[in-house]
Enzyme design. Sequence first.
Site, PDB file in Angstrom:
ATOM      1  NE  ARG A   1     -12.127  54.190  44.061  1.00 45.00           N
ATOM      2  CZ  ARG A   1     -10.962  54.738  43.544  1.00 45.00           C
ATOM      3  NH1 ARG A   1      -9.795  53.995  43.641  1.00 45.00           N
ATOM      4  NH2 ARG A   1     -11.563  56.066  42.709  1.00 45.00           N
TER       5      ARG A   1
ATOM      6  CG  ASN B   1     -13.106  52.750  41.567  1.00 47.72           C
ATOM      7  OD1 ASN B   1     -14.623  52.340  42.457  1.00 47.72           O
ATOM      8  ND2 ASN B   1     -12.955  53.302  41.043  1.00 47.72           N
TER       9      ASN B   1
END
Length: 89
Positions: A19, A37
């Site tokens: 990320r 996620n």
Amino acid sequence: MAESLHCYVSGLVQGVCFRAYTQEKARQLGLSGYVRNLADGRVEVLASGDSAQLAELCQWLHQGPPAARVEQVDCQQSEEQPSGGFVVK
């Protein structure tokens, strides 16, 4: 008007800073959107910008950060128009 892509990335993509690296790459490209996620182990990306920027991000998602092992990337055009930079959710 900007184009948007909604992508799902599968493989070893959680717990490897995916990320943070995605956010950095998207910001370098000047894209808006988010990365997060998912409970099933995938990473979801929504990005908005011009087609060349989106193509570069999509290409990058197939590789990901050094510790990741990307197995599959599924990107579709999206009607969503995120604004306000690129964030990690």
